[in-house]
Design a protein around this motif. Structure first.
Motif, PDB file in Angstrom:
ATOM      1  N   UNK A 101       0.820  -1.220   0.000  1.00 42.72           N
ATOM      2  CA  UNK A 101       0.000   0.000   0.000  1.00 42.72           C
ATOM      3  C   UNK A 101       0.851   1.266   0.000  1.00 42.72           C
ATOM      4  N   UNK A 102       2.031   1.213   0.582  1.00 44.17           N
ATOM      5  CA  UNK A 102       2.927   2.370   0.591  1.00 44.17           C
ATOM      6  C   UNK A 102       3.319   2.771  -0.837  1.00 44.17           C
ATOM      7  N   UNK A 103       3.589   1.805  -1.678  1.00 40.48           N
ATOM      8  CA  UNK A 103       3.976   2.067  -3.073  1.00 40.48           C
ATOM      9  C   UNK A 103       2.795   2.652  -3.854  1.00 40.48           C
ATOM     10  N   UNK A 104       1.584   2.262  -3.472  1.00 45.96           N
ATOM     11  CA  UNK A 104       0.379   2.742  -4.164  1.00 45.96           C
ATOM     12  C   UNK A 104       0.248   4.267  -4.090  1.00 45.96           C
ATOM     13  N   UNK A 105       0.833   4.878  -3.074  1.00 51.53           N
ATOM     14  CA  UNK A 105       0.792   6.344  -2.969  1.00 51.53           C
ATOM     15  C   UNK A 105       1.457   6.993  -4.193  1.00 51.53           C
ATOM     16  N   UNK A 108      -0.810   4.957  -8.153  1.00 52.20           N
ATOM     17  CA  UNK A 108      -2.200   4.652  -7.803  1.00 52.20           C
ATOM     18  C   UNK A 108      -2.828   3.536  -8.640  1.00 52.20           C
ATOM     19  N   UNK A 109      -2.306   3.301  -9.848  1.00 49.36           N
ATOM     20  CA  UNK A 109      -2.844   2.227 -10.683  1.00 49.36           C
ATOM     21  C   UNK A 109      -2.255   0.869 -10.330  1.00 49.36           C
ATOM     22  N   UNK A 111       0.185  -2.317  -9.863  1.00 48.22           N
ATOM     23  CA  UNK A 111       1.177  -2.972 -10.727  1.00 48.22           C
ATOM     24  C   UNK A 111       0.879  -2.785 -12.207  1.00 48.22           C
ATOM     25  N   UNK A 112      -0.313  -2.293 -12.527  1.00 47.76           N
ATOM     26  CA  UNK A 112      -0.656  -2.034 -13.928  1.00 47.76           C
ATOM     27  C   UNK A 112      -0.233  -0.641 -14.389  1.00 47.76           C
ATOM     28  N   UNK A 113       0.327   0.135 -13.479  1.00 49.49           N
ATOM     29  CA  UNK A 113       0.797   1.473 -13.847  1.00 49.49           C
ATOM     30  C   UNK A 113       1.923   1.322 -14.881  1.00 49.49           C
ATOM     31  N   UNK A 114       1.799   1.934 -16.053  1.00 52.15           N
ATOM     32  CA  UNK A 114       2.808   1.759 -17.109  1.00 52.15           C
ATOM     33  C   UNK A 114       4.173   2.352 -16.749  1.00 52.15           C
TER      34      UNK A 114
END
Length: 162
Positions: A101-105, A108-109, A111-114
């Protein structure tokens, strides 16, 4: 056997701090440092980080893959520097496994974030200082050394190879 001991020391110290100053050689022939959260340290000592594939840091790693990681916990009087080689890795399985969740900051997308990519650091050498004593014990040891003309005993210090 020695390598296993060194990896164990590396993992214990770095995992207790989690955040390091990640230093690269910049595109302007200067050093560049920034705080980075350690995503994972594998049993072989490989250290993983998440980053933006299009960041300056990624360009610097692509130009010169030598990096220096500096972990510091002044409250515990422990310090660790790691010299190694870095590479950008696009590995979906590892992304899924190491994502938090820390990385999601920052992504936000998920592991699908390009833009999301991993940096793999293979350590070559490390140096550590570990007094693990309270500030009062360190102060007392330093004062004692001043009075006696000796060198203060501030704990363990060693250089390790991997």
């Amino acid at each position: 056997m020695k390598n296993e001991k060194n990896i164990s020391i590396l993992k214990e110290m770095a995992e207790s701090v989690r955040i390091c100053m990640f230093t690269t050689f910049s595109t302007k022939d200067e050093f560049g440092s920034r705080p980075m959260g350690t995503a994972k340290i594998e049993d072989d000592g490989t250290i993983w980080f998440f980053t933006n594939e299009y960041s300056l840091k990624s360009k610097e790693v692509s130009k010169d893959n030598s990096v220096l990681l500096v972990y510091s916990d002044p409250s515990k009087n422990t310090y660790l520097t790691v010299k190694g080689d870095a590479e950008l890795v696009d590995d979906r399985v590892r992304k899924e496994s190491y994502f938090s969740p820390f990385i999601k900051a920052w992504f936000p997308d998920g592991i699908d974030d390009p833009r999301l990519i991993l940096i793999k650091v293979v350590p070559h050498t490390a140096e550590y200082w570990d007094s693990s004593s309270s500030k009062i014990v360190v102060l007392f040891s330093t004062l004692k050394a001043l009075v006696t003309g000796s060198t203060p005993d501030l704990g363990k210090h060693d250089t390790m190879s991997f």
